[in-house]
Design an enzyme around this catalytic site. Structure first.
Site, PDB file in Angstrom:
ATOM      1  N   ALA A  96       0.843  -1.202   0.000  1.00 45.29           N
ATOM      2  CA  ALA A  96       0.000   0.000   0.000  1.00 45.29           C
ATOM      3  C   ALA A  96       0.872   1.244   0.000  1.00 45.29           C
ATOM      4  O   ALA A  96       1.730   1.398   0.859  1.00 45.29           O
ATOM      5  CB  ALA A  96      -0.905  -0.003   1.228  1.00 45.29           C
ATOM      6  N   THR A  97       0.637   2.135  -0.953  1.00 49.09           N
ATOM      7  CA  THR A  97       1.433   3.364  -1.034  1.00 49.09           C
ATOM      8  C   THR A  97       0.720   4.552  -0.377  1.00 49.09           C
ATOM      9  O   THR A  97       1.280   5.640  -0.309  1.00 49.09           O
ATOM     10  CB  THR A  97       1.744   3.721  -2.508  1.00 49.09           C
ATOM     11  OG1 THR A  97       0.514   3.901  -3.198  1.00 49.09           O
ATOM     12  CG2 THR A  97       2.558   2.638  -3.181  1.00 49.09           C
TER      13      THR A  97
ATOM     14  N   HIS B 167     -10.541  -0.755   2.322  1.00 46.16           N
ATOM     15  CA  HIS B 167      -9.826  -1.621   1.390  1.00 46.16           C
ATOM     16  C   HIS B 167      -9.327  -2.869   2.113  1.00 46.16           C
ATOM     17  O   HIS B 167      -9.447  -3.981   1.625  1.00 46.16           O
ATOM     18  CB  HIS B 167      -8.629  -0.875   0.771  1.00 46.16           C
ATOM     19  CG  HIS B 167      -8.980  -0.081  -0.448  1.00 46.16           C
ATOM     20  ND1 HIS B 167      -8.314  -0.214  -1.635  1.00 46.16           N
ATOM     21  CD2 HIS B 167      -9.945   0.835  -0.662  1.00 46.16           C
ATOM     22  CE1 HIS B 167      -8.858   0.609  -2.533  1.00 46.16           C
ATOM     23  NE2 HIS B 167      -9.824   1.268  -1.965  1.00 46.16           N
TER      24      HIS B 167
END
Lengths: 177, 177, 177
Positions: B34-35, B50
């Site tokens: 995850a960024t 998410h």
């Protein structure tokens, strides 16, 4: 269950013209369910132009808010019903609910689920037009971001429920389903 | 060289859901890179949703800046790695570099080339999710225009290097390569 | 009548690169009709980069306003002419006409019809590049909304008249016609 056709595309992509053509394939007794709220002259002008283009074979029903109820009332009365458009309807709901900011998103999702159920129970085929609004730069404005998210989710929900899905680009339809 | 899959689409287009589905086809030992930087509650909420949707079979690694290094560290440890998303990573780089305005664009392009090289050396298949941000009106803001250009170039670069490319519209994938 | 090819896509989608490749398939005597107005250094820089990428086999003709006339003058002199791009030309017209706000839209539509007629009379094949600008959130600004509408209508008009239409996404062309 009657056929549901979902048509998306950008602004002035030709999606309404394609939707009208697709609707005419079901017959000549046609209902046009317009969700536009003609609050200003710019919108009045758009609505007038759309109506002129469609011609006399269409019955126009204006319903900015109670879309599921309007669809249910029209069911069985036409050979096809065109809803133009989902995204305008969602923006009308947003304007209605935004004072109650906390529950706004939730209420819009409820209305969306109700629309999905209504569509699934229809006898008359429905052609649902929608707008693609999520392919630009992330908006600065929180409300615009929330709207973009709901509009995107709505497109996913309706496309998943539809029997046939098209995206229209530069007036040309591309079948996705 | 392992397979690289590039998936693009607008906001809430269903691209992450499709990417997760595609990743699961490689097995059940899955890494989720995850960024997103959870700098505010809005973003926290998105990340939480998410994560909930993905369920327990995924390892989540959070890395907003050093994406190539994080990928290299994860390589060989999973059956597939999903990166979500390229565009958020680029916007994190922009925030980091923007004080040095002159070299900002150049440094982002260097980071992008490093990511491309890293991907080409991976043993584990990578599913790279990205955002389409260049199909709206030209933004007034200079920085937004620069970002839009870099995000577009990044999409071209990664799609050219990928073995498989999809665009997701209204939840429906369209294979481009 | 010579072949007209219409190519659309978002910002930095790779549409110009694809258009140049498509043009080279007609021969090596090529005209590049640039509609960009280099009013500032940002635009100068863009134009310079595009020119560098194209290389020496192209003749560059700069014409921000009188596109139909420039096309007519170039006709028969090259194996193909690339116009880059329709949307910039429309924004130049907007800047020129906006003081006369009432007739602005009408005059742009006239210029568009003239372009369509000119294209239909050409001996040399024309590759027309355009921008997709209607897939983001509705702009707040009235002029931006009007521009978005005209740009969308222009894309429909030109795609309908073209023999071949492509949309380029992440550098990958998708044939629509």
């Amino acid at each position: 269950m009657a056929r549901t056709i979902f048509i998306t595309g950008g602004a002035r992509s030709g999606k309404s013209t394609f939707a009208e053509k697709r609707a005419r394939e079901f017959g000549s007794s046609l209902g046009y369910l317009a969700t536009a709220q003609t609050l200003d002259s710019e919108m009045d002008e758009r609505v007038r132009r759309h109506r002129e283009r469609r011609g006399a074979e269409w019955d126009t029903i204006e319903e900015p808010i109670h879309l599921s109820e309007a669809l249910a009332r029209c069911d069985g009365q036409y050979q096809a019903i065109l809803v133009d458009c989902l995204t305008l309807w969602l923006s009308n709901l947003l304007l209605k609910y935004e004072d109650a900011a906390e529950s706004c998103e939730e209420r819009m999702h409820e209305d969306l689920q109700r629309l999905k159920s209504t569509l699934q129970g229809m006898v008359t085929p429905v052609i649902l037009v929608s707008n693609e609004v999520g392919m630009g730069i992330v908006p600065d404005n929180t409300l615009a971001r929330m709207f973009r998210d709901i509009a995107g989710t709505a497109n996913q929900t309706m496309a998943a429920a539809a029997d046939e899905v098209h995206v229209v680009i530069s007036g040309l339809p591309l079948k996705l389903k």
